[in-house]
Enzyme design. Structure first.
Site, PDB file in Angstrom:
ATOM      1  N   TYR A 191       3.929  -2.918  -3.883  1.00 51.94           N
ATOM      2  CA  TYR A 191       4.535  -1.972  -4.715  1.00 51.94           C
ATOM      3  C   TYR A 191       5.211  -0.668  -3.876  1.00 51.94           C
ATOM      4  CZ  TYR A 191      -0.419   0.310  -4.894  1.00 51.94           C
ATOM      5  OH  TYR A 191      -1.645   0.828  -4.538  1.00 51.94           O
ATOM      6  N   GLU A 192       5.808   0.067  -4.486  1.00 55.20           N
ATOM      7  CA  GLU A 192       6.637   1.295  -4.137  1.00 55.20           C
ATOM      8  C   GLU A 192       7.579   0.664  -3.047  1.00 55.20           C
ATOM      9  OE1 GLU A 192       6.246   3.848  -5.518  1.00 55.20           O
ATOM     10  OE2 GLU A 192       4.507   3.644  -6.328  1.00 55.20           O
ATOM     11  N   GLY A 193       8.183  -0.255  -3.261  1.00 56.35           N
ATOM     12  CA  GLY A 193       9.032  -0.959  -2.386  1.00 56.35           C
ATOM     13  C   GLY A 193       8.338  -2.116  -1.497  1.00 56.35           C
TER      14      GLY A 193
END
Length: 570
Positions: A434-436
């Site tokens: 997550y978050e890239g």
């Protein structure tokens, strides 16, 4: 096994013993009253709260998990009480502006708090994890009306927030988002669409939840430039509930205590945040803050796994260690065995160096925001731009592989739930996604931040690190070698007319990892001169971690000299 125990004194040794944080911040007008005594007091109290209130809920929260019942989410026992105590004690507001009800403390203090929280209880900490990013997003892009209505509640943590980006067909490629926003006569918008993987989309921790949602206006162009950002509260000011529904929560590998929700917006009344078509600009304020915190998650989760493995290794008795002076046939604790020492010392090397890099990144955010000198602010921005993707990617990967190595210390007992180490392996895996994703972080570093300016920013950073006093000759040599490699190999070979257009993308992961190891070498040079430096972890870095740098450089050289993409070579 005992719960994770915060060690604020270890963080303080790095903050002031290595980075001189109190001295640097006290020189800024915004933090003129900040000193080492205040830093010690705040982190000491934070350690007590995390150790006594949050950590004991970790294993029970994982076992019970968040429960979904008829559209509502019930959090594990003790979670709501712990969160209410958390925000009422003022912990979410540490780095928020005083005029918004915050305490006006440096970002670096908040960063250490979040490292402790994630180490103690990753599932619980997911709830306030996006809070400061949402606060900053509204503070910088929200209208006067939105600020008046939501800023203080988010600064205090009384209300929590979500970041609603992903859709079933649109993950990393946000240009595919289809959620629609139709203008209403009162100046608001009606949002319709489904978002997935929404952490904390529904829960009973707070009385209200503020959803920040990417959606597309009817006249918006296709792709990312057509996206706008909207705010949808769970409850409006008049107490009416929004047309926002949690359809289900995901059954996940880890972080069972954190509800990962599928959220449906049925013409939900929303307010626009920022300008139409500039939604990604506003949302990236949240995402950039989140990526630093995810890097700190990696460090914290690895610390928690290391604590368990280290304690177990000092108690578990097995066959006599090689070279032991014990009598033949006697048992030694397994901490004396070289194989176990290699595992534990290697993870310690990653943790300590990671803290230096992460704390400096948080400090640079403070300097970027408050330093009076333009050149210093630009240097701080350069550090944060280049180092944040490295921190997020390399340390979340190490949290997973390192936690798995720590499980190995337990042998068969590590595979049994009662010891708690397997939870760290499961929980850590999501931080790589997550978050890239970590692959996107590598692409961001090389393709978006290094190649477009001819590596000027990166070369400046490498030169600054190499010029610092007290540098180990090996580190200085490697910094110069990497700089030359970028200048003489990466730039020409990725810009040649006959170069495969996808070549930088094949190179990106090794490029990021090599830079991570360079930053670790720099960090260990700083740590080596600090009080109470861990000599065994220092030696472990050079013996077992650093050789990977040569390997990554060799892999990049092979990719570049091949002169074509991997599928063509095969």
């Amino acid at each position: 096994m005992s719960d994770y125990q915060p060690q604020p004194e270890a963080s303080l040794c790095i903050l002031d013993g290595v980075l001189k944080v109190s001295e640097q911040l006290a020189a800024l007008p915004a933090f003129a009253d900040f000193d080492a005594a205040l830093l010690q007091q705040v982190l000491g109290e934070a350690g007590k709260f995390v150790g006594e209130v949050v950590a004991p809920l970790n294993q029970s929260g994982d076992a019970v998990g968040a429960q979904f019942k008829a559209g509502a989410v019930i959090m594990p026992p003790g979670f709501r009480d712990a969160y209410q105590a958390f925000w009422q004690a003022g912990w979410p507001s540490l780095a928020c502006a005083v005029e918004d009800g915050g305490q006006g403390l440096p970002t670096v203090v908040e960063a250490v708090l979040h490292e402790m929280l994630n180490a103690a209880n990753h599932g619980w900490t997911m709830a306030p994890g996006l809070l400061h990013g949402a606060y900053e997003c509204i503070r910088h892009h929200g209208s006067t009306e939105l600020k008046a209505r939501y800023l203080a509640k988010l600064a205090s943590g009384e209300w929590l927030a979500t970041m609603c980006l992903t859709e079933p067909h649109a993950g990393s490629d946000l240009g595919l988002v289809q959620t629609k926003a139709v203008p209403l006569p009162d100046g608001r918008f009606a949002l319709s669409g489904t978002k997935i993987f929404i952490s904390g989309g529904e829960h009973d921790l707070t009385d209200n939840i503020v959803h920040l949602v990417l959606a597309r206006l009817p006249d918006g162009p296709p792709g990312p430039k057509g996206l706008s950002l909207f705010l949808v509260p769970k409850f409006h000011e008049d107490g009416v509930r929004s047309s926002v529904h949690c359809e289900r929560i995901e059954e996940k590998m880890g972080i069972h205590a954190s509800p990962t929700c599928v959220m449906r917006f049925d013409e939900a009344a929303a307010s626009i945040v920022g300008e139409p078509g500039k939604g990604l600009n506003a949302m990236f304020v949240m995402m950039n803050a989140a990526r630093l915190l995810v890097g700190l998650q990696g460090i914290g989760l690895l610390e928690a796994a290391w604590q368990k493995a280290d304690a177990y290794a000092k108690e578990r008795r097995q066959m006599r260690a090689p070279g032991s002076s014990s009598k033949a046939g006697a048992a030694d604790v397994i901490a004396m065995h070289p194989a176990m020492q290699r595992i534990l010392q290697t993870q310690r090397a990653w943790i300590d160096a990671g803290r230096v890099i992460a704390y400096r990144t948080a400090l640079e955010l403070d300097l970027q925001k408050h330093h009076p000198d333009t050149a210093r602010r630009e240097a701080a921005a350069r550090w944060c731009s280049l180092v944040t993707p490295v921190l997020k990617s390399a340390w979340t990967e190490q949290a997973f592989t390192g936690a798995s190595a720590c499980l190995q210390v337990f042998g068969g007992h590590g595979y049994v739930r009662e010891w708690g180490i397997e939870q760290h392996v499961r929980d850590a895996r999501v931080a790589m996604i997550y978050e890239g994703t970590n692959e996107i972080q590598a692409i961001d570093l090389l393709v978006r931040k290094t190649l477009p300016d001819g590596a000027a920013a990166l070369q400046t950073l490498l030169a600054e690190l190499a010029a610092e006093p007290g540098q180990n000759p090996r580190t200085r040599l490697a910094l110069h070698a990497f700089s030359a490699f970028v200048r003489e190999q990466v730039l020409p070979r990725t810009s040649e007319s006959d170069a495969a257009p996808d070549q930088p993308f094949w190179l990106a992961d090794d490029f990021l990892r090599a830079l991570a190891l360079l930053l670790m070498a720099w960090a260990w040079d700083r740590l080596a001169t600090a009080p109470h430096a861990d000599a065994t972890a220092h030696a472990a870095f050079w013996r077992w971690v650093w050789p990977e740098f040569d390997m990554r450089m060799g892999m990049m050289n092979t990719t570049l000299t091949a002169g074509q993409s991997a599928p063509a070579m095969l």
